[in-house]
Design an enzyme around this catalytic site. Structure first.
Site, PDB file in Angstrom:
ATOM      1  N   LYS A 172      48.236  50.543   6.911  1.00 42.58           N
ATOM      2  CA  LYS A 172      48.931  50.898   8.154  1.00 42.58           C
ATOM      3  C   LYS A 172      50.409  51.214   7.873  1.00 42.58           C
ATOM      4  CE  LYS A 172      49.981  51.217  12.526  1.00 42.58           C
ATOM      5  NZ  LYS A 172      49.555  52.244  13.452  1.00 42.58           N
ATOM      6  N   LYS A 240      60.121  48.515  13.665  1.00 45.34           N
ATOM      7  CA  LYS A 240      59.512  47.307  13.085  1.00 45.34           C
ATOM      8  C   LYS A 240      58.565  47.673  11.929  1.00 45.34           C
ATOM      9  CE  LYS A 240      55.797  46.228  15.001  1.00 45.34           C
ATOM     10  NZ  LYS A 240      54.338  46.295  14.906  1.00 45.34           N
TER      11      LYS A 240
HETATM   12  P1  NAD Z   1      52.858  46.034  23.998  1.00 54.18           P
HETATM   13  O1  NAD Z   1      54.220  45.468  23.918  1.00 54.18           O
HETATM   14  O2  NAD Z   1      52.526  47.026  25.045  1.00 54.18           O
HETATM   15  O3  NAD Z   1      51.766  44.859  24.104  1.00 54.18           O
HETATM   16  C1  NAD Z   1      51.907  43.590  23.551  1.00 54.18           C
HETATM   17  C2  NAD Z   1      51.271  42.577  24.492  1.00 54.18           C
HETATM   18  O4  NAD Z   1      51.384  41.279  23.919  1.00 54.18           O
HETATM   19  C3  NAD Z   1      51.944  42.509  25.882  1.00 54.18           C
HETATM   20  O5  NAD Z   1      50.946  42.545  26.877  1.00 54.18           O
HETATM   21  C4  NAD Z   1      52.664  41.154  25.886  1.00 54.18           C
HETATM   22  O6  NAD Z   1      52.677  40.546  27.167  1.00 54.18           O
HETATM   23  C5  NAD Z   1      51.796  40.361  24.927  1.00 54.18           C
HETATM   24  N1  NAD Z   1      52.559  39.283  24.259  1.00 54.18           N
HETATM   25  C6  NAD Z   1      53.752  39.401  23.629  1.00 54.18           C
HETATM   26  N2  NAD Z   1      54.123  38.219  23.113  1.00 54.18           N
HETATM   27  C7  NAD Z   1      53.142  37.351  23.435  1.00 54.18           C
HETATM   28  C8  NAD Z   1      52.962  35.992  23.194  1.00 54.18           C
HETATM   29  N3  NAD Z   1      53.860  35.287  22.506  1.00 54.18           N
HETATM   30  N4  NAD Z   1      51.837  35.414  23.680  1.00 54.18           N
HETATM   31  C9  NAD Z   1      50.906  36.131  24.352  1.00 54.18           C
HETATM   32  N5  NAD Z   1      51.026  37.439  24.628  1.00 54.18           N
HETATM   33  C10 NAD Z   1      52.144  38.029  24.170  1.00 54.18           C
HETATM   34  O7  NAD Z   1      52.571  46.641  22.534  1.00 54.18           O
HETATM   35  P2  NAD Z   1      51.431  47.699  22.105  1.00 54.18           P
HETATM   36  O8  NAD Z   1      52.019  49.071  22.137  1.00 54.18           O
HETATM   37  O9  NAD Z   1      50.174  47.397  22.812  1.00 54.18           O
HETATM   38  O10 NAD Z   1      51.312  47.323  20.546  1.00 54.18           O
HETATM   39  C11 NAD Z   1      50.590  46.187  20.081  1.00 54.18           C
HETATM   40  C12 NAD Z   1      50.476  46.291  18.566  1.00 54.18           C
HETATM   41  O11 NAD Z   1      49.764  47.491  18.217  1.00 54.18           O
HETATM   42  C13 NAD Z   1      51.825  46.368  17.851  1.00 54.18           C
HETATM   43  O12 NAD Z   1      51.780  45.653  16.639  1.00 54.18           O
HETATM   44  C14 NAD Z   1      51.993  47.869  17.585  1.00 54.18           C
HETATM   45  O13 NAD Z   1      52.812  48.108  16.465  1.00 54.18           O
HETATM   46  C15 NAD Z   1      50.548  48.274  17.340  1.00 54.18           C
HETATM   47  N6  NAD Z   1      50.222  49.676  17.634  1.00 54.18           N
HETATM   48  C16 NAD Z   1      50.661  50.293  18.770  1.00 54.18           C
HETATM   49  C17 NAD Z   1      50.342  51.634  19.006  1.00 54.18           C
HETATM   50  C18 NAD Z   1      50.815  52.366  20.245  1.00 54.18           C
HETATM   51  O14 NAD Z   1      50.689  53.601  20.282  1.00 54.18           O
HETATM   52  N7  NAD Z   1      51.335  51.693  21.267  1.00 54.18           N
HETATM   53  C19 NAD Z   1      49.555  52.338  18.082  1.00 54.18           C
HETATM   54  C20 NAD Z   1      49.077  51.683  16.965  1.00 54.18           C
HETATM   55  C21 NAD Z   1      49.411  50.351  16.741  1.00 54.18           C
END
Ligand code: NAD
Length: 295
Positions: A172, A240
């Protein structure tokens, strides 16, 4: 008996991924820090838990989809966390993008509780999460991979076992280097071309047909052209991810000079208050540096 599945972290990615699991017929227990998002899945038939510990107690396979290493550590190994509720023989699947070093540490902690772990980060963005077409790169034991495969197939299209625990995160990191540097290259091309009097649409059309063509131009086209940068993938998350790649490069003795520059570009974007914008907003920083807007 079908596996009972737990899902923690219902953000931009996690919510549609969990929805796809429910639609595929899996018995799902969910938890999110802000409970409204979990309630929406509750209405779709999932059980809503009050803590990660409760999710683990209700599930054979626990999936996490959280922002970064500290949140995964907290949710898995912290107070009221997954490890407090996990049973012998359970499987933890972390689909967040985090450090491969932290992944190995968490896998070790899971092992002490008789559970195993896969790291299974994804690419394909929010659209891939909604459509169930994510690319999923998986690190861990073969038998754990086979066990989780039906779940992965409900969320993604390309599911690949890439090596032992941590290997998914390394893959990744490599992916994120290519995407970030491509966004930067396309942004520079757009500002250059537009300053020379060529319409941005024409630049994207023409470049798409040759060796310069790439998926960033296709997927981010409307965001670039309309200058609307609702995420999608937040710039601060991509920053990040480049930090993870640079740290891995340092550990393995690999030089990543251009990644380091683009990492600093994201830092500058965040300093301007745009960390919550889609990563394609790197274009706005190139515009700031050139002191001219693409038009
Ligand atoms: P986001 O911020 O939308 O979602 C994260 C979720 O985790 C939120 O709902 C938040 O409330 C919850 N959360 C945060 N801290 C928490 C805790 N301590 N306890 C419980 N829940 C908690 O982020 P996202 O865009 O969904 O990304 C999630 C992961 O996927 C990240 O690592 C990101 O790098 C990866 N990712 C994102 C994408 C994208 O296009 N958005 C694509 C590929 C990978």
């Amino acid at each position: 008996m079908a596996e009972r599945v737990g899902f923690i972290g219902l953000g931009i990615m996690g919510k549609p991924m969990a929805q796809n699991l429910t639609e595929a017929g899996f018995d799902l227990t969910v938890y999110n820090r802000s409970p409204e998002k979990a309630e929406e899945l509750g209405e779709a038939g999932a059980t809503v838990a009050a803590s990660p510990r409760e999710v683990a107690g209700n599930s054979d396979v626990v999936i996490t989809m959280l922002p970064d290493s500290p949140q995964v550590r907290e949710v898995v190994a912290g107070e009221g966390g997954v490890l407090e509720g996990i049973r012998e023989g359970s499987l933890l699947v972390d689909m967040s993008t985090i450090s491969p070093v932290v992944t190995e540490e968490i896998a070790e902690a899971a092992k002490e509780h008789g559970a195993s772990m896969l790291d299974a980060p994804v690419s394909g963005g929010d659209v891939g999460a909604i459509e169930g077409t994510l690319s999923i790169m998986v690190g861990g034991e073969e038998e754990d991979f086979e066990r989780a495969k039906p779940l992965f197939e409900a969320m993604g299209k390309t599911v690949t076992h890439v090596g032992p625990v941590g290997a998914g995160q390394v893959t990744k990191a490599a992916n994120q280097v290519v995407v970030a540097l491509t966004i930067e290259a396309v942004s520079e091309a757009l500002v250059l071309g537009s300053a020379g009097g060529v319409a941005p649409e024409k630049i994207l059309d023409v470049l798409s047909g040759g060796l310069a063509g790439n998926k960033v131009m296709e997927v981010k086209r409307e965001k670039f052209l309309s200058h609307s940068f609702d995420p999608g993938f937040r710039s601060e998350l991509h920053h990040k991810d480049l930090g993870i790649a640079l740290a891995a490069g340092r550990e393995y003795g690999v030089v990543l000079p251009v990644t380091a520059i683009v990492d600093q570009m994201f830092e500058a974007l965040m300093a301007r208050g745009r960390g919550g914008w889609d990563h394609s907003a790197l274009l706005t920083l190139v515009e700031d540096l050139a002191q001219r807007e693409m038009q």
